[in-house]
Design a protein around this motif. Sequence first.
Motif, PDB file in Angstrom:
ATOM      1  N   SER A 125       0.840  -1.205   0.000  1.00  0.00           N
ATOM      2  CA  SER A 125       0.000   0.000   0.000  1.00  0.00           C
ATOM      3  C   SER A 125       0.869   1.247   0.000  1.00  0.00           C
ATOM      4  O   SER A 125       1.951   1.256   0.592  1.00  0.00           O
ATOM      5  CB  SER A 125      -0.893   0.024   1.233  1.00  0.00           C
ATOM      6  OG  SER A 125      -1.750  -1.071   1.202  1.00  0.00           O
ATOM      7  N   ILE A 127       0.559   5.851  -0.298  1.00  0.00           N
ATOM      8  CA  ILE A 127      -0.295   7.031  -0.345  1.00  0.00           C
ATOM      9  C   ILE A 127       0.229   7.944  -1.445  1.00  0.00           C
ATOM     10  O   ILE A 127       1.399   8.343  -1.427  1.00  0.00           O
ATOM     11  CB  ILE A 127      -0.290   7.771   1.020  1.00  0.00           C
ATOM     12  CG1 ILE A 127      -0.694   6.824   2.159  1.00  0.00           C
ATOM     13  CG2 ILE A 127      -1.192   9.003   0.985  1.00  0.00           C
ATOM     14  CD1 ILE A 127      -2.098   6.270   2.070  1.00  0.00           C
ATOM     15  N   ILE A 159       0.781   4.964   5.965  1.00  0.00           N
ATOM     16  CA  ILE A 159      -0.489   4.221   6.055  1.00  0.00           C
ATOM     17  C   ILE A 159      -1.247   4.629   7.317  1.00  0.00           C
ATOM     18  O   ILE A 159      -2.457   4.857   7.299  1.00  0.00           O
ATOM     19  CB  ILE A 159      -0.241   2.684   6.028  1.00  0.00           C
ATOM     20  CG1 ILE A 159       0.429   2.277   4.705  1.00  0.00           C
ATOM     21  CG2 ILE A 159      -1.534   1.901   6.238  1.00  0.00           C
ATOM     22  CD1 ILE A 159      -0.332   2.634   3.449  1.00  0.00           C
ATOM     23  N   SER A 162      -2.793   7.965   6.845  1.00  0.00           N
ATOM     24  CA  SER A 162      -4.008   7.951   6.018  1.00  0.00           C
ATOM     25  C   SER A 162      -5.229   7.515   6.821  1.00  0.00           C
ATOM     26  O   SER A 162      -6.362   7.836   6.482  1.00  0.00           O
ATOM     27  CB  SER A 162      -3.819   7.041   4.808  1.00  0.00           C
ATOM     28  OG  SER A 162      -3.776   5.702   5.235  1.00  0.00           O
ATOM     29  N   SER A 165      -7.429  10.606   8.340  1.00  0.00           N
ATOM     30  CA  SER A 165      -7.521  11.420   7.126  1.00  0.00           C
ATOM     31  C   SER A 165      -7.696  12.915   7.396  1.00  0.00           C
ATOM     32  O   SER A 165      -7.267  13.751   6.616  1.00  0.00           O
ATOM     33  CB  SER A 165      -8.650  10.918   6.246  1.00  0.00           C
ATOM     34  OG  SER A 165      -9.854  11.033   6.953  1.00  0.00           O
ATOM     35  N   ILE A 194      -5.740  13.110  -2.208  1.00  0.00           N
ATOM     36  CA  ILE A 194      -4.920  12.079  -1.543  1.00  0.00           C
ATOM     37  C   ILE A 194      -5.584  10.714  -1.718  1.00  0.00           C
ATOM     38  O   ILE A 194      -6.748  10.533  -1.385  1.00  0.00           O
ATOM     39  CB  ILE A 194      -4.740  12.414  -0.044  1.00  0.00           C
ATOM     40  CG1 ILE A 194      -4.095  13.798   0.094  1.00  0.00           C
ATOM     41  CG2 ILE A 194      -3.884  11.382   0.670  1.00  0.00           C
ATOM     42  CD1 ILE A 194      -4.306  14.457   1.428  1.00  0.00           C
ATOM     43  N   TYR A 195      -4.826   9.782  -2.265  1.00  0.00           N
ATOM     44  CA  TYR A 195      -5.356   8.436  -2.524  1.00  0.00           C
ATOM     45  C   TYR A 195      -4.546   7.397  -1.762  1.00  0.00           C
ATOM     46  O   TYR A 195      -3.328   7.525  -1.648  1.00  0.00           O
ATOM     47  CB  TYR A 195      -5.240   8.072  -4.008  1.00  0.00           C
ATOM     48  CG  TYR A 195      -5.932   9.028  -4.927  1.00  0.00           C
ATOM     49  CD1 TYR A 195      -7.302   8.924  -5.171  1.00  0.00           C
ATOM     50  CD2 TYR A 195      -5.213  10.025  -5.583  1.00  0.00           C
ATOM     51  CE1 TYR A 195      -7.934   9.801  -6.035  1.00  0.00           C
ATOM     52  CE2 TYR A 195      -5.828  10.906  -6.448  1.00  0.00           C
ATOM     53  CZ  TYR A 195      -7.193  10.796  -6.668  1.00  0.00           C
ATOM     54  OH  TYR A 195      -7.814  11.660  -7.515  1.00  0.00           O
ATOM     55  N   LYS A 196      -5.255   6.383  -1.303  1.00  0.00           N
ATOM     56  CA  LYS A 196      -4.543   5.221  -0.781  1.00  0.00           C
ATOM     57  C   LYS A 196      -4.647   4.136  -1.846  1.00  0.00           C
ATOM     58  O   LYS A 196      -5.747   3.727  -2.215  1.00  0.00           O
ATOM     59  CB  LYS A 196      -5.163   4.736   0.531  1.00  0.00           C
ATOM     60  CG  LYS A 196      -4.438   3.538   1.117  1.00  0.00           C
ATOM     61  CD  LYS A 196      -5.117   3.018   2.358  1.00  0.00           C
ATOM     62  CE  LYS A 196      -4.394   1.764   2.835  1.00  0.00           C
ATOM     63  NZ  LYS A 196      -5.024   1.191   3.992  1.00  0.00           N
ATOM     64  N   VAL A 220      -8.603   9.292   0.145  1.00  0.00           N
ATOM     65  CA  VAL A 220      -8.449   9.523   1.585  1.00  0.00           C
ATOM     66  C   VAL A 220      -8.959  10.911   1.941  1.00  0.00           C
ATOM     67  O   VAL A 220      -9.677  11.093   2.915  1.00  0.00           O
ATOM     68  CB  VAL A 220      -6.961   9.373   1.998  1.00  0.00           C
ATOM     69  CG1 VAL A 220      -6.764   9.734   3.469  1.00  0.00           C
ATOM     70  CG2 VAL A 220      -6.481   7.965   1.741  1.00  0.00           C
TER      71      VAL A 220
END
Lengths: 225, 356
Positions: A125, A127, A159, A162, A165, A194-196, A220
């Motif tokens: 994973s 971010i 992680i 995130s 958030s 912002i993406y996970k 996120v």
Amino acid sequence: MTITRQIKVVLWSSLLTIVIILPFLLPNWLKSASKDEIYNWYPTFGYIIFITLQYLIYLFSIISCILLLIINRNFKLTKTYCFFGILMLLFIQYYYCNNYTEFYPAIMMPSFSNGKISTNELTNSQIDLEILISDRRINVNLQNLLSELPKSMRGSIVIKLSERSKAFDQPAFINWLYSKVPLQLDEKIKTVNIYKKTFHYSYNKSNNSILLKHIDSVVVNNINQ
Amino acid sequence: MNNIFQTWTKQSLSKEYLAIFRVLFSLFLFFFIGFPRFDWISSYPDIFYNPYPSFASLFEGFPNRSVFVVLNFLLPLGILFILVGFKTKIASIGVSIVLIISSSFVFAFGKIEHSHLINFTPLIFAFSGWGGKYSVDAMLQKQNNKNVNVIPFFGLVIAFSYFTSALSKILGGWLDFEYQAAYSYLILNYHFIGRTDLLSTFFLNIHSTVFWEIVDYIVILCELLPLCFLFNRKLFSFSLYNLAVFHVLVYLLFNISFAFYPLLFLVYLINWEKSSIVRCIILIIEKNKNRVTKLLILCVFIVLYVFYISMMNIDFGYGEYPLGYVISLFLSFIFVSVFYFEKLLINNGKRRCNKS
């Protein structure tokens, strides 16, 4: 059985009982120590009394243990008590760290405890930040911005970040981005998405490579300036 | 059993040997840490502040830069005091406190790295009287006679630390025949963290399930043995030597360096009373009481140190660690090996003498 011996037996057995039940009680104690529980005392009044009683028993045991060590002139026996006392504390510490939360400093080595990782189902994973400036878009991996930190720490830090958030909403985060992302003088950040992303791979033994199967992407946070 | 336990609690080191360990430890700490800088921590905003229960959880965010500047200055100063043995007890406690405080702020980002053995060592040995010889304190005759025998306790701390790791692995399924945990971690390290140096590629090409399952079992065994053999001197030192080898292999395979951890095992791996190397060191120190010689040694040390500091952060292309980490790991392993094999030779000679 002499009186002194009887007292010793009672004190040591009470200490032992407390030491054994401590790992189960400690998380509750910590929870009860939060301000909210004390302010809203009415529904949990009985609970607080219970906790206080446990505290008192524990305090009593510690005092009795110290007194015993002072009274007991048998140095060999004191050493034995000390050793088993320390060993017990170490076990409690391990139990607590393993079941509730880790703390520092603790006598622990890195565990690498997840021993059931399938090579056909490897996940990683990260971010990703999508930063929109007036006429261009910059994609940055948040992990790469934590260059001062050890490599092994960066992944889990982002992680965990995130998971909170709302932390990204603070202006301090955008200010920090200005110092980390290469921008020109007149450029201003408009939006940060912002993406996970979780990458799922399988391992190909024949050529030592990993094959990407699919990516899960979750938003996120979106920050608009 | 009681006798074995009492013998274990009585194992101790004389002031001379403790002093040699003090000098070695502080030298390695000096060379390993060099001039550490923690002030970068304050450049991060408080959104990254997510401390575990620790000293850092007393704060609501990263402290001011000046706090870290003070820590930057205090640490090498404290180590220098331990090295020369000036106010050794206070310096040792101070170094441990500084290391623990600074580490707790590094870990306040939300991840604990387990480097406690180095942080605890000065704190434990502060009460042992390791500054009682070959030190400024000894010259000034500021000796504290109320010393505690910390050797058994230090052994317990080392053994238990590794035991926690082994137990977590057992509970986490490392012994399951369906999964080869060490191999999986090697793949994760290689492809996701980018630890692709040294022998990692070579070992990644070994696909034998049997081989990797054996590795899993050996890893757990290595970490379990010290606690199992805590009361047996010979087997305990054997299990610690295994751990030293284990650390070097971990670096070669996984590119993870635990710095000079093997050096900490020296306390148990040297036959202090009969080691000819230790005797030579003591002879050299005690014969050279001349101040000029001492000054010369100090100058050579400073020159070497400055030269080393200028090089230690060079990325030499073997893993993510600077040169200082890697040198300290291998050097401490060489030290440990030399002393351990010397001990084996002494024991072997003793056995032959007894037979004849």
